[in-house]
Design a protein around this motif. Structure first.
Motif, PDB file in Angstrom:
ATOM      1  N   ASP B  30       0.899  -1.191  -0.030  1.00  0.00           N
ATOM      2  CA  ASP B  30      -0.109  -0.085  -0.064  1.00  0.00           C
ATOM      3  C   ASP B  30       0.936   1.294  -0.131  1.00  0.00           C
ATOM      4  O   ASP B  30       0.341   2.363   0.178  1.00  0.00           O
ATOM      5  N   ARG B  31       2.059   1.196  -0.242  1.00  0.00           N
ATOM      6  CA  ARG B  31       3.113   2.470  -0.247  1.00  0.00           C
ATOM      7  C   ARG B  31       3.615   2.555  -1.652  1.00  0.00           C
ATOM      8  O   ARG B  31       3.666   1.572  -2.180  1.00  0.00           O
ATOM      9  N   PRO B  32       3.744   3.898  -1.818  1.00  0.00           N
ATOM     10  CA  PRO B  32       4.193   4.167  -3.264  1.00  0.00           C
ATOM     11  C   PRO B  32       5.684   3.507  -3.792  1.00  0.00           C
ATOM     12  O   PRO B  32       5.908   2.954  -4.886  1.00  0.00           O
ATOM     13  N   GLU B  33       6.492   3.417  -2.704  1.00  0.00           N
ATOM     14  CA  GLU B  33       7.908   2.894  -3.057  1.00  0.00           C
ATOM     15  C   GLU B  33       7.955   1.392  -3.155  1.00  0.00           C
ATOM     16  O   GLU B  33       8.709   0.894  -3.801  1.00  0.00           O
ATOM     17  N   ASP B  34       6.733   0.609  -2.509  1.00  0.00           N
ATOM     18  CA  ASP B  34       6.718  -0.736  -2.748  1.00  0.00           C
ATOM     19  C   ASP B  34       6.128  -1.060  -4.517  1.00  0.00           C
ATOM     20  O   ASP B  34       6.712  -2.021  -5.046  1.00  0.00           O
ATOM     21  N   ILE B  35       5.473  -0.178  -4.990  1.00  0.00           N
ATOM     22  CA  ILE B  35       5.137  -0.265  -6.422  1.00  0.00           C
ATOM     23  C   ILE B  35       6.400  -0.044  -7.193  1.00  0.00           C
ATOM     24  O   ILE B  35       6.597  -0.762  -8.113  1.00  0.00           O
ATOM     25  N   ASP B  36       6.991   1.071  -6.848  1.00  0.00           N
ATOM     26  CA  ASP B  36       8.231   1.143  -7.556  1.00  0.00           C
ATOM     27  C   ASP B  36       9.075   0.332  -7.643  1.00  0.00           C
ATOM     28  O   ASP B  36      10.008   0.024  -8.351  1.00  0.00           O
ATOM     29  N   ALA B  37       9.276  -0.657  -6.628  1.00  0.00           N
ATOM     30  CA  ALA B  37       9.937  -1.765  -6.317  1.00  0.00           C
ATOM     31  C   ALA B  37       9.530  -3.019  -7.106  1.00  0.00           C
ATOM     32  O   ALA B  37      10.446  -3.849  -7.139  1.00  0.00           O
ATOM     33  N   ALA B  38       8.246  -3.024  -7.479  1.00  0.00           N
ATOM     34  CA  ALA B  38       7.803  -4.351  -8.016  1.00  0.00           C
ATOM     35  C   ALA B  38       8.290  -4.613  -9.324  1.00  0.00           C
ATOM     36  O   ALA B  38       8.242  -3.631 -10.077  1.00  0.00           O
ATOM     37  N   ASP B  39       8.311  -5.815  -9.726  1.00  0.00           N
ATOM     38  CA  ASP B  39       8.323  -6.117 -11.010  1.00  0.00           C
ATOM     39  C   ASP B  39       7.197  -6.263 -12.019  1.00  0.00           C
ATOM     40  O   ASP B  39       7.215  -5.842 -13.103  1.00  0.00           O
ATOM     41  N   ARG B  40       6.089  -6.401 -11.273  1.00  0.00           N
ATOM     42  CA  ARG B  40       4.886  -6.940 -11.841  1.00  0.00           C
ATOM     43  C   ARG B  40       3.850  -5.958 -11.080  1.00  0.00           C
ATOM     44  O   ARG B  40       3.900  -6.321  -9.673  1.00  0.00           O
ATOM     45  N   VAL B  41       2.831  -5.524 -11.427  1.00  0.00           N
ATOM     46  CA  VAL B  41       1.982  -4.741 -10.521  1.00  0.00           C
ATOM     47  C   VAL B  41       0.600  -5.416 -11.008  1.00  0.00           C
ATOM     48  O   VAL B  41       0.083  -5.410 -12.140  1.00  0.00           O
ATOM     49  N   VAL B  42      -0.147  -5.612  -9.858  1.00  0.00           N
ATOM     50  CA  VAL B  42      -1.818  -6.127 -10.115  1.00  0.00           C
ATOM     51  C   VAL B  42      -2.678  -4.930  -9.345  1.00  0.00           C
ATOM     52  O   VAL B  42      -2.243  -4.677  -7.987  1.00  0.00           O
ATOM     53  N   LEU B  43      -3.748  -4.383  -9.913  1.00  0.00           N
ATOM     54  CA  LEU B  43      -4.595  -3.795  -9.434  1.00  0.00           C
ATOM     55  C   LEU B  43      -5.966  -4.182  -9.623  1.00  0.00           C
ATOM     56  O   LEU B  43      -6.655  -4.122 -10.294  1.00  0.00           O
ATOM     57  N   PRO B  44      -6.171  -4.798  -8.289  1.00  0.00           N
ATOM     58  CA  PRO B  44      -7.643  -5.287  -8.228  1.00  0.00           C
ATOM     59  C   PRO B  44      -8.670  -4.211  -7.797  1.00  0.00           C
ATOM     60  O   PRO B  44      -8.353  -3.095  -7.849  1.00  0.00           O
ATOM     61  N   SER B  70       4.325   3.105 -17.537  1.00  0.00           N
ATOM     62  CA  SER B  70       5.163   3.613 -18.664  1.00  0.00           C
ATOM     63  C   SER B  70       6.632   2.857 -18.847  1.00  0.00           C
ATOM     64  O   SER B  70       7.022   3.033 -20.086  1.00  0.00           O
ATOM     65  N   GLU B  71       7.005   2.270 -18.010  1.00  0.00           N
ATOM     66  CA  GLU B  71       8.354   1.665 -17.956  1.00  0.00           C
ATOM     67  C   GLU B  71       8.377   0.316 -18.495  1.00  0.00           C
ATOM     68  O   GLU B  71       9.327  -0.310 -18.479  1.00  0.00           O
ATOM     69  N   GLY B  72       7.103   0.036 -18.810  1.00  0.00           N
ATOM     70  CA  GLY B  72       6.855  -1.489 -19.477  1.00  0.00           C
ATOM     71  C   GLY B  72       7.024  -2.647 -18.676  1.00  0.00           C
ATOM     72  O   GLY B  72       7.007  -3.801 -19.044  1.00  0.00           O
ATOM     73  N   ARG B  73       6.817  -2.284 -17.295  1.00  0.00           N
ATOM     74  CA  ARG B  73       6.557  -3.410 -16.170  1.00  0.00           C
ATOM     75  C   ARG B  73       5.178  -4.007 -16.232  1.00  0.00           C
ATOM     76  O   ARG B  73       4.101  -3.260 -16.603  1.00  0.00           O
ATOM     77  N   PRO B  74       5.078  -5.411 -16.475  1.00  0.00           N
ATOM     78  CA  PRO B  74       3.551  -5.993 -16.695  1.00  0.00           C
ATOM     79  C   PRO B  74       2.738  -5.360 -15.608  1.00  0.00           C
ATOM     80  O   PRO B  74       2.880  -5.415 -14.386  1.00  0.00           O
ATOM     81  N   PHE B  75       1.637  -5.112 -16.063  1.00  0.00           N
ATOM     82  CA  PHE B  75       0.486  -4.370 -15.416  1.00  0.00           C
ATOM     83  C   PHE B  75      -0.998  -5.316 -15.580  1.00  0.00           C
ATOM     84  O   PHE B  75      -1.200  -5.508 -16.657  1.00  0.00           O
ATOM     85  N   LEU B  76      -1.649  -5.622 -14.499  1.00  0.00           N
ATOM     86  CA  LEU B  76      -2.954  -6.302 -14.692  1.00  0.00           C
ATOM     87  C   LEU B  76      -3.847  -5.499 -13.798  1.00  0.00           C
ATOM     88  O   LEU B  76      -3.792  -5.623 -12.557  1.00  0.00           O
ATOM     89  N   GLY B  77      -5.055  -5.033 -14.448  1.00  0.00           N
ATOM     90  CA  GLY B  77      -6.229  -4.534 -13.659  1.00  0.00           C
ATOM     91  C   GLY B  77      -7.331  -5.486 -13.790  1.00  0.00           C
ATOM     92  O   GLY B  77      -7.414  -6.266 -14.717  1.00  0.00           O
ATOM     93  N   ILE B  78      -7.742  -5.745 -12.579  1.00  0.00           N
ATOM     94  CA  ILE B  78      -8.742  -6.692 -12.431  1.00  0.00           C
ATOM     95  C   ILE B  78     -10.151  -6.024 -12.129  1.00  0.00           C
ATOM     96  O   ILE B  78     -10.302  -5.319 -10.844  1.00  0.00           O
ATOM     97  N   CYS B  79     -11.205  -6.224 -12.636  1.00  0.00           N
ATOM     98  CA  CYS B  79     -12.466  -5.762 -12.396  1.00  0.00           C
ATOM     99  C   CYS B  79     -12.536  -4.242 -12.474  1.00  0.00           C
ATOM    100  O   CYS B  79     -12.261  -3.650 -13.466  1.00  0.00           O
TER     101      CYS B  79
END
Lengths: 265, 200
Positions: B30-44, B70-79
């Motif tokens: 739930d912190r911005p820096e955790d998303i910056d550090a992630a290889d892949r991001v899921v937004l449920p 924008s950096e091309g890290r895989p992203f998945l939005g759910i619902c």
């Protein structure tokens, strides 16, 4: 096209199946997770866990069950049975269930539906109605349905159709209609009850009580206008498999989710 | 590491457990820096569009999410996560979305039971890595009252019929969204999560 759903119901008490049926020599018949996995593998579209634990530890027992199910079964499931408070709903939803089903408590305190829908969304709140046929006049076909609670023991004087409307207005995203007359008879669902409510409200209707075989499910999903059919004993006691029911429905033009093989390795 | 973004919109445990089931490690952040550090991001997410955007804003998560994409890290939005990828929504007033994909979020027209709850079929329009091994016409579990109307045909990956044909999978490059719940869609859904973790 949206498929009609077939939903097995598991009755559980103290974390164990109430109706423990031997379904395989090497599996624990009393373990709801094992039974849930079996139904999942057979093509159940959803599961309902009806918890009848009546001890002080009920909330912990239900919470544990919900978390275990969500770790092993990846289809939607609903938990009902003695759901009374916001805290009860929270444990069910945060544990990983899609929906909490509320019955008697909604009659006593209708605000629980509103509060649940506001906190978790309408899609998470199921209004469950136990209804019984009552004569409306001396004309035999002139019936109404009265809402009963506490497992059918207490008559509320409420009209089931009006109550259905109120539950939806308060935020219930789905209704389960359990016919007390049909329950346990295996003579078929109360088609008329389902159709009357389905025509009156916009949310999906889950028919419950009376399933004796695939033909009953066909009737309530077509003529009865229900979106889903729930059953317990015909599946528990291996009278019919979910696959058999779905084949029967598909042959008659009812849209169902077919089973597909996908390689997950 | 797969980061599942927690912004107070619904239960994320099922998504995490589904990833675990297919052998992928996913953490709820739930912190911005955790998303910056992630290889892949899921937004449920489940709930109202306006609340979701305001929660993301308050938690300062919009910038890191847009940056990941924008950096091309895989992203998945759910619902709701799929709907948030679009420019705007008409759910209870007008709201701005993350504006990753051009288009609008609209309510289902009269004549259908809303929300749509249950299993519906996805007709695949375009082969992408996310859908490898998922047969055309597979059923997935949907719960929603709004749908996305994509402005660009090339963003349409999957289509579903609920009175109207609407977009049930959208995106491009390595950022995609699905209207259904893969974590509750049995093997077809688990396959998508596995592909997301391994192939996208």
């Amino acid at each position: 096209m949206l498929a009609r759903r077939i939903i097995p119901c598991l009755d559980v008490k103290n974390g164990r199946n109430v109706r423990g049926v031997r379904f395989s020599a090497d599996k624990d018949a009393g373990d709801p997770i094992a039974l849930a996995r079996r139904y999942d593998a057979e093509g159940a579209d959803e599961l309902v866990f009806y918890d009848i634990t009546a001890s002080a530890e009920k909330r912990d027992i239900v919470g544990k069950l919900v978390r275990r199910v969500s770790e092993e079964v990846f289809i939607p499931f609903t938990v009902g049975g003695g759901v009374r408070t916001y805290q009860d709903i929270r444990i069910i939803i945060e544990g990983g269930a899609e929906k909490a089903s509320i019955n008697s408590a909604a009659v006593h305190t209708p605000e629980i539906i509103t509060q649940g829908a506001e906190s978790f969304g309408s899609q998470a709140i199921v209004g469950s109605i136990d209804a019984i046929r009552r004569p409306n006049s001396n004309q035999i076909e002139d019936v109404r349905w009265e809402v009963v609670i506490n497992g059918g023991r207490t008559y509320t004087g409420r009209d089931a159709l009006e109550w259905a409307e109120e539950l939806v207005d308060r935020g219930a995203g789905e209704l389960v209609l359990n016919s007390i007359d049909a329950d346990g008879t295996k003579d078929g669902y109360d088609i008329e009850l389902n159709r009357m409510v389905a025509e009156r409200v916009d949310v999906p209707i889950v028919a419950s009580g009376g399933a004796g075989g695939p033909e009953d499910m066909y009737a309530v999903l077509s003529e009865g206008k229900a979106s889903a059919a729930l059953a317990a004993s015909i599946f528990h006691y291996n009278q019919y498999s979910i696959a058999e029911v779905k084949t029967y429905l598909a042959e008659r033009g009812v849209p169902v989710r077919p089973k597909i093989e996908i390689d997950l390795t | 590491m797969i980061a599942i973004v927690n912004y107070g919109m619904g239960n994320l445990r099922s998504v995490q457990k589904a990833f675990e089931h297919v052998g992928a490690k996913a953490v709820i952040v739930d912190r911005p820096e955790d998303i910056d550090a992630a290889d892949r991001v899921v937004l449920p997410g489940v709930g109202a569009f306006g609340d979701a955007m305001s929660n993301l804003k308050t938690a300062r998560l919009i910038t890191p999410i847009v940056r990941a994409i924008s950096e091309g890290r895989p992203f998945l939005g759910i619902c709701l996560g799929l709907q948030l990828m679009f420019a705007e929504s008409e759910e209870m007033g007008q709201h701005r979305g993350l504006d990753i994909l051009p288009g609008k979020v609209k309510r289902f027209p009269e004549g259908q039971r809303v929300p749509q709850i249950g299993w519906n079929e996805v007709r695949i329009q375009r082969e992408i890595a996310l859908l490898e091994g998922v047969p055309d016409g597979s059923y997935f579990y949907f719960v929603h009252s709004f749908f996305v109307a994509s402005e660009r045909d090339e963003d349409v990956v999957g289509v579903t019929d609920y009175g109207i044909d609407y977009v049930s999978i959208a995106g491009n490059d390595r950022a995609f969204g699905v209207q259904f719940h893969p974590e509750k869609s049995q093997d077809a859904g688990l396959k998508i999560l596995k592909n997301f973790a391994e192939k996208v």
